[in-house]
Every structure is written in C-alpha cells, then in structure tokens.
Scaffold this motif. Structure first.
Motif: not given
Ligand code: NA7
Length: 559
Positions: A311, A317, A346, A350-351, A509-512, A514-515, A517
């Motif tokens: 994460y 990742n 992604y 992320c999600k 990873m939530f705000t990468a 590529t993400c 969501s």
C-alpha cells in the motif's frame, strides 16, 4: 428550550405535539442510533426516511449475493450490552437479509419507529435565519422544523445509472443493485446482462449466473478481488466474543479501521489457529520470488493484502499486482477471458478491497460471457438488449451494478441552504469542505454523520456512526447546558482540516495518479476529484473530536 416554545408547525410534530429538538434525515444504522441516543438524553426527535422501513444500505441493497465485508460480531452496535448478548449471527460475514433482520430487531427492541416517518424523501433543507432553526420540506410538500438537523443520509445511498443512448427503450426488466426490489426477482430461464464489476457486481455475478439461463457481464474496469471467509458462525466462538465484548469495543476504539484484533482463544483449537510464525512477513519486498509464490499457495490471494508495503511502496505494489494477475490466470480456464479479467491500469489498494465468493470460477461456467467494454464499448441499448461496437446481446433483464454518487451525493441532493440562503452545492463546487466531516461553516446546527473528511467508509461504519452520533448528542447537550443556541465551524478550522485530510491521503495508493475510485469522486462525471474520507486512522480522528469537546468547541463559532 426557547425554540420549542417559539411555536409549533402544523405538521412534523412529535407525538407530544411539540416541535422536535432534532430532525434526523435517514433511518439506516446512523439514523436509528441517532433516534435512540438523542431520546435517551431527553431530546425529542423525529426521523424522516425515504424507504418504507429501517435499514438504510441494507434496506436498499437486496441484490442476490449482497453481503457485508466486516465481520458481523464487529459490524454491530456497541451501545447496548443486552443487544450484544441476545443477538445470534448465523455467519461470520453476514448476508444482507441477516443484517436487515438485525436492524429490524433493534428498531423493535428500542421502539424506534415511534419517532420515524417512512416513505418520506426530504427534498429541501433550509436554515431560517430569523427563527434560528432548520426547515425540511419533503417530496410530498410536508414541512418539518427543528433547531438541530442531523443528516444521517449514508455514504453510498444515491445509486447512479449511466446515461446510455436508448436505455429507456429497453423492454425487458431493469434493476439497479442499489435499489433491488423487495419481492424476489425470478431469473430462471432468462438472459441477464449486468453492467459493472465493482463490489456489488462481483457479489451479484456468481448468484445471477446460478439463477439465469445466461449471464452476460459487461465489464469496463477489471477488479482486484479476494476470496471471502465463508464460515458459519460457531456458537462457542460467538459466546467467546460475547464474554469479551467490552474489551472488543475498546480495541475497536484504538484500531485504525475500527475493527478489533480480538481472536477467540478458548473456542478455536490451538492447531486450527493460524500459526503466526508461518504467516507472511509484513513486507513483500523482503521475500524472494519463491517465498512470495509460496505465500499465495498457502494463504490464497488474500495474502497479498497482509503486506504493508503493497500500500505504500510502488515497487511492492507492482510485484503484488503481477502476482495477483499470475494467480488469476490459473483460476480461469479460457486464457482470453482470464486476460480480460486482469486489472492492469491501476494497482491494489487504490479502490476499496472487493471480497467475493466464486467470482473467477463463475467465468468457467458455460452460461457466462464476459464482454470487455474497453475493447468493444456499448453503442446503445435498444428494445431487446445491448449493442456494443462488435455485436448485439439479446437480453430479458438488464442489471446496473454501476455504483453510487458516494459521500456527497445524498447531502447535495437534499438541497441544503445555510445562512443567507447559501447553497451547500455552491460551497462544495470544488469538492466537499467540512470540519471533521461533522459540520460546515455557514450551516449552523446542521450535523453530518460520517460526512466527507471523516474516517467513514475507511472505518467499521457502525463504530464511526456511534462515535459521530455520541459526539453530536454531547455537543447539543453542552450547547443547551451552556446557553448557546448555535454552533458551526470556524472557516479556518475547516480549511485547516481539509488540508490535513489531503496531506494524509497524499502518497497513498488511494490517490495514485492511475487510481480512479468513488473515494475520489472519479465515478461521477463532472465531480471534483478530491479524496473524501479521512485516511489518518480512526483513533487519531477520534482524539481530535474529543479534544474539540474537551476545549469547549474552540474550533467552532458559538452563537
Ligand atoms: P463501484 O465500486 O463504484 O462499481 C461500479 C462499477 O460499475 C464499476 O465496475 C464501474 O466501472 C462500472 N460502471 C460505472 N459506470 C459504467 C458505465 N457507464 N459503463 C460501464 N461500466 C460502468 O460500485 P459498487 O456498487 O460495486 O460498490 C460500491 C461500494 O459499495 C463498495 O466499494 C462497497 O463499499 C459497497 P469503472 O470502474 O468506472 O470503469
């Protein structure tokens, strides 16, 4: 009590014929507890609910396969020891019907419906500057007024259906997972199509495939999903939980996600317990490729989620994502289908993590077809089915599992206007701005339960709900005891908090980049891209709320 004496509105009165102290919008788990909590501190309360009964999320999401992803012994109220002791959960992770049964039991036990009005959708929430109170107007034109208003409207309560050309022409049955009918839907012998492979789609797909003659899955973005714990509840395990409930609730209060780390010791045989000496270490990067493979062979795909660096470290990742994809390739027989099911754009984390029962195996069935909407997008829906750029799919039933306008949707749809008629929609044009996800400057005496900027969906919702409702109840009690009529955050408290919410989400990873969501609002066209929940952890958040209360609400303006 000045407001109550100011006069009565002709409708929306409490049974005693007085204006309630608090209006609550919503009768899901948040609204239910709010009614009980406020009542027990001597406040009069009235809750308005769009559905015909209690349960919120679990009232609406009745689709086949709907389940909670938090263990039921923890996804339950902690405010009543008696309730904890008397309720039996049939499974470790409960199905929708069992959670709704629990909600009904709670409503009966605490006589909550007495102060609830169902089939009542609130369409306007307006602060009356001179009268110092809120006026709520319903779809039917009824009006309710009270000095305090609590929006217990849920984080995932506004289902969204994409606007596909021709959708209205479809002559078959149409359902949204988030508004599934109460009556059983008979799919036997029918050709069913489902759009969406998020949590709802992944839960529904195996069940729909079992019931339908044929299931066509229209997938835009492949999902990372790990197998669920499918255990029945063992009475001795439940008993052990019951014996330790106070300790468990305490542990929840100090856990990042509001879930205790309690493990039954008496009732789970030593040899049956996971031997932690053999459990995967906490960093994926510390393992050789053989050890990584071995971890998945021994613990399943879910083992990947146990590594902290998955994460936080882009390299870990990507290794985890690749291991995931390699494993799925072994689970789905048709190599083309397998390849289309693999998430590649992604990363894990992320999600919100999806948990499934037989998802990949469902694509080994003869009656299931996967359609990749990236390769062949939907052109139109017509009277008899869905046409993609490649071909037409004849359908009797079309299911939308296309998600929700999360976290802000229900609040914005309520048309909230604060001081001077200022619209919340205008204040939130560039994303939600609130203090602690509890209140907004310019909207006095309006509280949100699990609002944006609070841990909410990143926390065990029942824990988050109880903490918020308790805080709000204490706040109202304090205001009354201290002769204050209104409370709202100071602008600087709000902006400071939002900066902090963004800062802690940065680099996760939530705000990468590529993400995309629903946490970021990315699933709703035109919605501002902001990470809405608070990722800094429930205990840290709770401490901040407690500090405010202990310091006479210094981050708020009192009137
Ligand atoms: P999600 O997680 O938002 O998933 C919605 C799914 O619908 C997702 O696969 C979307 O694909 C798909 N979708 C949305 N719009 C379209 C269009 N126009 N065409 C094709 N596919 C589309 O909602 P859920 O209800 O599954 O889960 C929400 C939460 O509820 C979940 O996280 C749990 O907390 C409980 P996309 O990814 O946008 O390409």
């Amino acid at each position: 009590m000045a407001d109550r004496a100011q006069g009565q509105v002709s409708q929306g009165q409490t049974p005693e014929g007085q204006m309630p102290d608090v209006l609550v919008v919503g009768a899901g788990f948040a609204g239910m507890y709010a009614v009980h909590r406020f009542r027990s501190q001597g406040l009069s309360v009235k809750a308005l609910e769009a559905g015909s009964d209690v349960g919120g999320t679990w009232y609406w999401n009745r689709y086949p396969g709907a389940r909670c992803d938090v263990p039921s012994l923890e996804y339950s109220y902690g405010f009543s020891a008696e309730l904890e002791q008397e309720w039996d959960w049939p499974e470790v992770f409960s199905a929708q019907a069992d959670i709704l049964r629990y909600a009904n039991h709670v409503a009966d036990k605490f006589d909550l419906r007495r102060d609830m009005q169902f089939d009542t959708r609130v369409v306007a929430v307006e602060w009356l500057d001179d009268a110092h109170r809120w006026r709520l107007t319903t779809e039917a034109g009824e009006r309710f007024e009270a000095p305090f208003c609590v929006m217990a409207t849920g984080c995932l309560s506004i289902p969204i259906t994409p606007s596909v050309p021709g959708a209205a022409d479809f002559r078959g049955e149409v359902y949204h997972t988030g508004m599934w009918p109460k009556e059983p839907v008979d799919l036997a012998g029918k050709r069913v199509g489902i759009i969406g492979t998020g949590s709802s789609g992944v839960q529904a797909i195996p069940e729909l495939a079992r019931q339908a003659a044929h299931l066509t899955v229209f997938q835009r973005t492949p999902v990372y999903t790990v197998p669920a714990n499918r255990k029945r509840m063992r009475p001795d395990v439940q008993q052990e939980f019951r014996e330790h409930y106070r300790e468990i609730r305490e542990m929840q209060q100090n856990n990042q996600g509001g879930v205790s780390t309690f493990r039954p010791r008496k009732s789970v045989r030593r040899e049956a317990r996971v031997d932690t000496t053999n459990a995967p270490p906490t960093r994926l990067l510390d393992l050789t490729s053989e050890q990584r493979r071995d971890a998945i062979d021994r613990f399943g795909l879910g083992a990947l989620l146990a590594f902290r660096d998955v994460y936080s470290d882009a390299r870990a990742n990507e290794i985890a994502n690749e291991l995931y994809r390699d494993t799925v390739r072994t689970m789905v027989r048709d190599p083309d289908t397998a390849e289309r099911l693999l998430p590649k754009t992604y990363g894990l984390g992320c999600k919100r993590q999806v948990i499934d029962r037989d998802y990949y195996d469902t694509f080994n069935r003869d009656n299931v077809t996967l359609v990749d909407l990236v390769e062949t997008p939907v052109d139109t829906v017509d009277a008899t089915g869905v046409r993609t750029s490649a071909r037409h799919y004849e359908l009797d039933v079309l299911v939308y599992a296309t998600g929700f306008d999360a976290m802000t949707g229900a609040l914005l749809r309520a048309n909230i206007r604060g001081r001077g008629g200022r619209k919340l929609a205008d204040k939130w044009r560039d994303g939600p701005v609130a203090y602690l996800g509890l209140q907004m400057a310019g909207f006095p005496n309006l509280f949100t339960v699990t609002g944006p900027g609070s841990p909410s969906v990143l926390c065990n919702m029942l824990v988050a709900i109880e903490q918020h409702v308790n805080w709000i109840g204490n706040c109202i009690g304090w205001l009354r005891a201290n002769g204050a009529r209104t409370i709202e955050p100071r602008e600087e408290s709000e902006t400071g908090w939002i900066a902090h919410v963004n800062e802690v989400a940065e680099g996760t990873m939530f705000t990468a980049p590529t993400c995309n969501s629903w946490y970021l609002g990315a699933n709703v066209p035109g919605k501002a891209r902001i990470f809405m929940p608070y990722v800094g952890g429930y205990p840290r958040y709770r401490a901040r709320c407690e500090r405010e209360a202990a310091h006479r609400y210094e981050g708020f303006a009192l009137g």
